[in-house]
Each structure stands twice: as C-alpha cells, then as structure tokens.
Design a protein around this motif. Structure first.
Motif, PDB file in Angstrom:
ATOM      1  N   ALA A 240     -12.677  -0.679  -4.649  1.00  0.00           N
ATOM      2  CA  ALA A 240     -13.787  -0.679  -3.696  1.00  0.00           C
ATOM      3  C   ALA A 240     -14.965   0.117  -4.230  1.00  0.00           C
ATOM      4  N   TYR A 241     -14.669   1.218  -4.907  1.00  0.00           N
ATOM      5  CA  TYR A 241     -15.741   2.020  -5.519  1.00  0.00           C
ATOM      6  C   TYR A 241     -16.500   1.201  -6.551  1.00  0.00           C
ATOM      7  N   CYS A 242     -15.772   0.518  -7.431  1.00  0.00           N
ATOM      8  CA  CYS A 242     -16.419  -0.273  -8.482  1.00  0.00           C
ATOM      9  C   CYS A 242     -17.203  -1.447  -7.895  1.00  0.00           C
ATOM     10  N   GLU A 243     -16.625  -2.104  -6.930  1.00  0.00           N
ATOM     11  CA  GLU A 243     -17.232  -3.316  -6.387  1.00  0.00           C
ATOM     12  C   GLU A 243     -18.433  -3.023  -5.498  1.00  0.00           C
ATOM     13  N   ASN A 244     -18.350  -1.948  -4.722  1.00  0.00           N
ATOM     14  CA  ASN A 244     -19.377  -1.716  -3.714  1.00  0.00           C
ATOM     15  C   ASN A 244     -20.404  -0.654  -4.101  1.00  0.00           C
ATOM     16  N   CYS A 245     -19.938   0.473  -4.662  1.00  0.00           N
ATOM     17  CA  CYS A 245     -20.871   1.580  -4.902  1.00  0.00           C
ATOM     18  C   CYS A 245     -21.869   1.268  -6.006  1.00  0.00           C
TER      19      CYS A 245
ATOM     20  N   ILE B 226      -3.764  12.851  -4.831  1.00  0.00           N
ATOM     21  CA  ILE B 226      -5.208  12.670  -5.071  1.00  0.00           C
ATOM     22  C   ILE B 226      -5.422  11.657  -6.189  1.00  0.00           C
ATOM     23  N   GLU B 227      -4.601  11.749  -7.234  1.00  0.00           N
ATOM     24  CA  GLU B 227      -4.727  10.808  -8.345  1.00  0.00           C
ATOM     25  C   GLU B 227      -4.486   9.371  -7.891  1.00  0.00           C
ATOM     26  N   LYS B 228      -3.601   9.179  -6.924  1.00  0.00           N
ATOM     27  CA  LYS B 228      -3.365   7.835  -6.399  1.00  0.00           C
ATOM     28  C   LYS B 228      -4.658   7.229  -5.847  1.00  0.00           C
TER      29      LYS B 228
ATOM     30  N   ASP C  29      -6.245  -1.294 -11.506  1.00  0.00           N
ATOM     31  CA  ASP C  29      -6.558  -2.480 -10.705  1.00  0.00           C
ATOM     32  C   ASP C  29      -5.856  -2.441  -9.352  1.00  0.00           C
ATOM     33  N   GLU C  30      -4.634  -1.908  -9.310  1.00  0.00           N
ATOM     34  CA  GLU C  30      -3.893  -1.896  -8.054  1.00  0.00           C
ATOM     35  C   GLU C  30      -4.348  -0.806  -7.092  1.00  0.00           C
TER      36      GLU C  30
ATOM     37  N   PHE D 259       0.833  -1.200   0.000  1.00  0.00           N
ATOM     38  CA  PHE D 259       0.000   0.000   0.000  1.00  0.00           C
ATOM     39  C   PHE D 259       0.871   1.254   0.000  1.00  0.00           C
ATOM     40  N   ALA D 260       1.911   1.269   0.839  1.00  0.00           N
ATOM     41  CA  ALA D 260       2.818   2.423   0.885  1.00  0.00           C
ATOM     42  C   ALA D 260       3.537   2.613  -0.442  1.00  0.00           C
ATOM     43  N   LEU D 261       3.903   1.502  -1.070  1.00  0.00           N
ATOM     44  CA  LEU D 261       4.559   1.587  -2.371  1.00  0.00           C
ATOM     45  C   LEU D 261       3.631   2.198  -3.412  1.00  0.00           C
ATOM     46  N   TYR D 262       2.369   1.773  -3.412  1.00  0.00           N
ATOM     47  CA  TYR D 262       1.428   2.308  -4.395  1.00  0.00           C
ATOM     48  C   TYR D 262       1.176   3.800  -4.153  1.00  0.00           C
TER      49      TYR D 262
END
Length: 584
Positions: free
Chosen positions: A220-225, A205-207, A213-214, A34-37
């Motif tokens: 989470a937005y695509c899967e849940n919202c 913000i762009e991150k 996919d990463e 997560f920190a790397l991304y």
C-alpha cells in the motif's frame, strides 16, 4: 467506522492494525492469510508445541494447562497450532475460556468440574481423555480451593509442586497425566546481562515494514504514497518511513519495554498492533472515515504537522491507551538537569533552530520540509520553535544520542541488570542490590546508621527520634532459571529473603522496579508518603515483621534533635536491675 472509501491511501491499510478492526479479532478456531503473515514465533509457543506433539501420541489421559492472564496470547497460540498441527491437536478437547459456562443455568465452575471429571483422583488412571485447558491463574486457584472433598487432590498437588500459583518454579515436571505452560514466566521482552530487549516487538514492527510482496502495508505504501500529491508533507507516510528505520525501531522497542516494566503493564499482541497504528496515524487530524484522507496533509498547520510526526504521537498521546500513557511518563521532555537547562537556554537564544536539528539529525531533515522556510527570529513563530525542540529531544531519545544531557535512567538500568542476575541465581552480582534494599528498609521511618532502624512514632514532627538495633542476614534463594546469556522465561520481580540475626524471624520482600526506585529515594532522605505506603502494603508488612526482631524490647537509643548539637540517650531493660536511662 472503517470505510472502503479509503482506497488509495496508506491509512486504509494501516487500519487493519486497529483494535476495532475485524483483522484484530483473535479466534482459536481459524486463521487467515493476514494472521499467518503477521505471526511471530515466541518461546512459549515452542514449549507448547513440544508438549502437544509429545502427549498427542500417548494412550492415557493427558491434561495440558495453559495458565496465564487475560490478553497474554493463549488464543492466538491455539489458533496457530490448529493450523500448523491439525492432526495432533484434534486428539485433544480444547477449552479456551475457563471463565465461561457451557450451560445457561449453571456457573462456570460447574463446567470446569465436568470438563475435568476424567482427571479426578478416582478416574484419571482409567481415562484416555486428552484436554487442553486455557485457564487464568485466579480461576485455577479458586477451582482448587473449592474442592473441599479432595476430588482433585492429584491435580492440586501437581499445581503446587510445579509452583504454578506461587511463582516458585520447580525443576521440569514429568508428571504422567498433568502438564502446564505458565504464561506468567514469559514476557514481551527478554533479559540480558546489560539491558532488556524484545525480539518479538522488533519482529512485529518488521512485519509491517518489510519490503516483501506479501506485506500488504508495504504494498500500500508503494502503490499509494509514491503517487500521492501530498506525499512529501504527509506525516503518515513519513511515520511509516521512520518506523522502517532500524535505529528508530530499536528506540521504540526500548521505550515500550521500559514502559511495560515501570508501569507493570500486561500488553497483548492486539494492543501492540493498535499502538503501532496510533503512533503512525494521529486521528486528531486524520479522519479515517474521510473519502480522501490524502488531501488532509495540505490542511495541517505547521504545529499540527509536527504533532502528527511519530516522536510526538509516541510520547504525547497519554489519553489514547494505557501503554501510551505509560510512555508519556518517560517522555525525555520530563528530564531536568543542569546540562539540558543550558541547552534549552542556548536553543532559545539561537535563531537558527533548523541548524540545531540538522547538526545531529541530518539523516532526518526531510521531516522539516513543511517548516524549512520559517523565520525563527520572528516571535510569532515561538510556539513552532518550541515544537521543533520537542521533536529534536524526542528524536535524540529514540536514537540514543546526546546522552550528555539526555542520560539513561540509571536506576532502571541497574534494576534490569539485577533482575537478570537474580533469575539465574548469581548472588555475587547482587551485593549492591542487597545493600541498597537493606539501607532503604532500615531508613523507611527516617535516616539511620548501619544495623539501626528508626521506629515510627505517632508524631512524625517530634524532635525525639527512637532507634533500635537490628542486624539483618541475607538468605539467598535458588535460581529461577538456568544461566544463559538471554532469558526468555523469567520472573519480572525479585523475591529477597532476610533473617534477623539471633532470632528465628525470616521474611520475604517482593521487589519490583517501583519499590526499588522508592527505596533508592529513601536512602537519599525521602520520607514515604501515605500513598507510597498504600501502594507498598507488602513492603510495610515485611518491615513490621523484621522490626519485631530488633532490640526495642531491651535497648532503645533516643536522640533529641531540638538543639544545635543532638543529644543521645540509652534506654535499657535488664532482667535483674530493671530499666535504666542514661545519656550517651
């Protein structure tokens, strides 16, 4: 408390951004996926990496000082370099907390003395030890001041010559043993010829919004919202989509930079991520511990719904954090001028409030889904109509539209342009700045003509005003950095030097945005309050020093303003004839 029961809602993933989240804890020892991304490169890291790679291969002692203040990113930078260059950084001993002691019964200064022993004057030439020391400016200054025996005179001379503590940056240092990176020279924003920008904040913000996919947030937005029954009226989902809009993102960046400059904030990456969470999720209405927060949007009143949208959470959450408090101070609702007053009257008398919104913000009409059937001719909806107006005004500010009644802060824009020119030493573009500052300084105790200064009197209400002649000369200082279109390393306040002509009196004035704004007000007749004087003690010292070079010991002009027509007198001293007093 974070709850694993929040699975199935975007909020649970956004909670990774909170300062209390385990993902927000920065360690210099390890780095996870997560920190790397979430990592975004900064110019200060590039400079450090260059030094690391260069000095890791030497055969003699090397000390790299990472100088700065709390929360400026030193730990994160070390974390990333350990991941990226493990072999090179392993050749250094890394000490990341210069305020901590390695010994229970000894102070932190003892640790520093021991740590830097091999870099003392007597040992450094025969040592091959390599150390990276992350150290705060105050700690470094205290350590060197306490070296009464001159044990570290070589290091002290280096710090002085490199201008680390006094901000007088010198040419690139090529010292054999000592090297440094000063985080005070780097900021979360960049200076340009016209206005400041922040590639770092925009990329952060762009991150969060990148369609990759990463990106766990987008996943989470695509899967849940998309599958949530409350998705069309959920402020969190709508806020995430607003954040994903490049125009809105740029508006947020602009607002954050302006708040940092005007309030002299030191904002860490962790603070920024928490800020993004706070403007996405209004926790007044969304309980992060709830098992099913997705059901809560159905319970929101219309006003609560509007208060949970990003423009409101951005400008109206002054108690949430220091950054949001600073942003609240520049809420466009505070703007008052004739044109905006006319617009408020027009809006108040217009029953079709939704049409007013849609005329300028049609792209964002989906924000109004929960209130689109409201009857604004009904006085019962008056408060809702006001909240809609607030949303409209704040959206216009973020999108930089309707500047006919929401103009930019001209003083702020001027200051940032001057700051750019000062850093690169372009004094030709600073003529107006020097003129404004001189006028403001000479008018500090009351209005005065060119080359005159009103003297402070014990009775400020007296109708007799005293003036002395004083003639200031500008002493241009060298550029802080080389001339480029975008500055990544710069000083965020200007140092201006003046000399009183005909004397040997010189004095420096440190000028930040708030002092510049105050001096502009003084020019227009504002009298500084006691609070203004307490905040600007260094300015008062400057005024007192240059005042000593005026003519008050030889000539004073006295004006009597008690009559309709002011009377003016000259009080002079001559070595031969003594004092004289005559009406001018």
């Amino acid at each position: 408390m974070e709850s694993s029961g929040n699975q199935g809602c975007l909020i649970s993933t956004l909670m990774k951004l909170r300062e209390s989240s385990k993902d927000a804890v920065v360690s210099a020892e390890y780095v996870d996926d997560f920190a790397l991304y979430m990592h975004v490169d900064r110019p200060v890291q590039e400079q450090f990496e260059n030094q690391l790679l260069k000095y890791a291969e030497s055969s003699h002692a090397e000390l790299i000082l990472l100088c700065g203040s709390v929360g400026d990113g030193k730990s994160h930078m070390l974390q990333m370099c350990k991941h990226k260059y493990p072999d090179q950084i392993s050749k250094f001993y890394v000490h990341n907390d210069s305020t901590a002691s390695l010994y229970i019964d000894k102070p932190a200064s003892y640790t520093l003395n021991e740590l830097l022993e091999d870099f003392s004057d007597k040992k450094v030439e025969n040592s091959n030890r390599k150390v990276i020391l992350a150290i705060n400016m105050g700690t470094l200054s205290n350590f060197l001041d306490q070296d009464e025996e001159g044990k570290f005179s070589m290091l002290s001379n280096y710090v002085q010559n490199a201008g680390i503590l006094d901000g007088k940056r010198k040419a690139e240092d090529e010292h054999f043993y000592f090297h440094s990176i000063n985080f005070a020279d780097y900021h979360l924003y960049e200076l340009g010829k016209n206005r400041p920008t922040s590639a770092y904040i925009a990329q952060l913000i762009e991150k969060i919004t990148n369609r990759l996919d990463e990106n766990v947030f987008y996943a989470a937005y695509c899967e849940n919202c998309n599958n949530c029954p409350a998705n069309n009226i959920c402020p969190v989902r709508l806020n995430y989509e607003l954040l994903s809009n490049t125009k809105i993102r740029d508006g947020i960046v602009s607002v954050v930079v302006e708040s940092i400059v005007k309030n002299k904030l030191i904002v860490s990456t962790r603070t920024l991520l928490n800020f993004i969470y706070e403007i996405l999720v209004n926790e007044n209405y969304f309980d992060q511990g709830s098992l099913e927060p997705r059901k809560i949007p159905n319970k929101l009143t219309q006003i609560q719904y509007l208060n949970s949208l990003l423009p409101s959470t951005l400008f109206d959450r002054e108690e949430s954090s220091e950054l949001l408090s600073g942003i609240h101070k520049i809420d466009p609702l505070h703007i008052r001028n004739e044109k905006i007053d006319e617009f408020f009257v027009y809006y108040e008398n217009n029953e079709e409030a939704l049409k007013v919104f849609n005329n300028d913000l049609y792209e964002f009409c989906n924000l109004l889904v929960k209130i689109q059937d409201s009857d604004f001719s009904d006085y019962a909806n008056h408060d809702l109509k006001d909240e809609l107006l607030h949303l409209y005004i704040r959206m216009c500010r973020l999108l930089s539209i309707r500047q006919d009644f929401l103009p930019e802060d001209s003083t702020y824009i001027e200051y940032m342009k001057f700051l750019y020119s000062w850093n690169i030493g372009n004094h030709q573009d600073l003529r107006q700045l020097y003129n404004d500052v001189e006028k403001g300084i000479l008018s500090w105790n009351g209005a005065a003509e060119k080359n005159k200064m009103q003297l402070a009197t014990a009775n400020s209400k007296s109708s007799y005003h005293l003036y002395q002649d004083i003639n200031l000369k500008i002493i241009p200082l060298q550029a802080f950095t080389e001339k480029t279109n975008i500055l990544y390393s710069f000083r965020d306040e200007m140092k201006l030097r003046y000399e009183v002509k005909g004397t040997d009196i010189q004095s420096d004035l440190d000028l930040d945005y708030n002092l510049y704004k105050l001096l502009k007000r003084v020019i227009k007749g504002y009298v500084p309050s006691l609070s203004d004087k307490r905040v600007n003690v260094r300015c008062l010292d400057f005024i007192n020093k240059i005042s000593r070079g005026g003519s008050k010991m030889d000539t004073l002009t006295i004006r009597n303003l008690s009559q309709k027509k002011s009377q003016e007198y000259i009080f002079e001293y001559d070595e031969t004839f003594g004092y004289s007093f005559e009406e001018k």
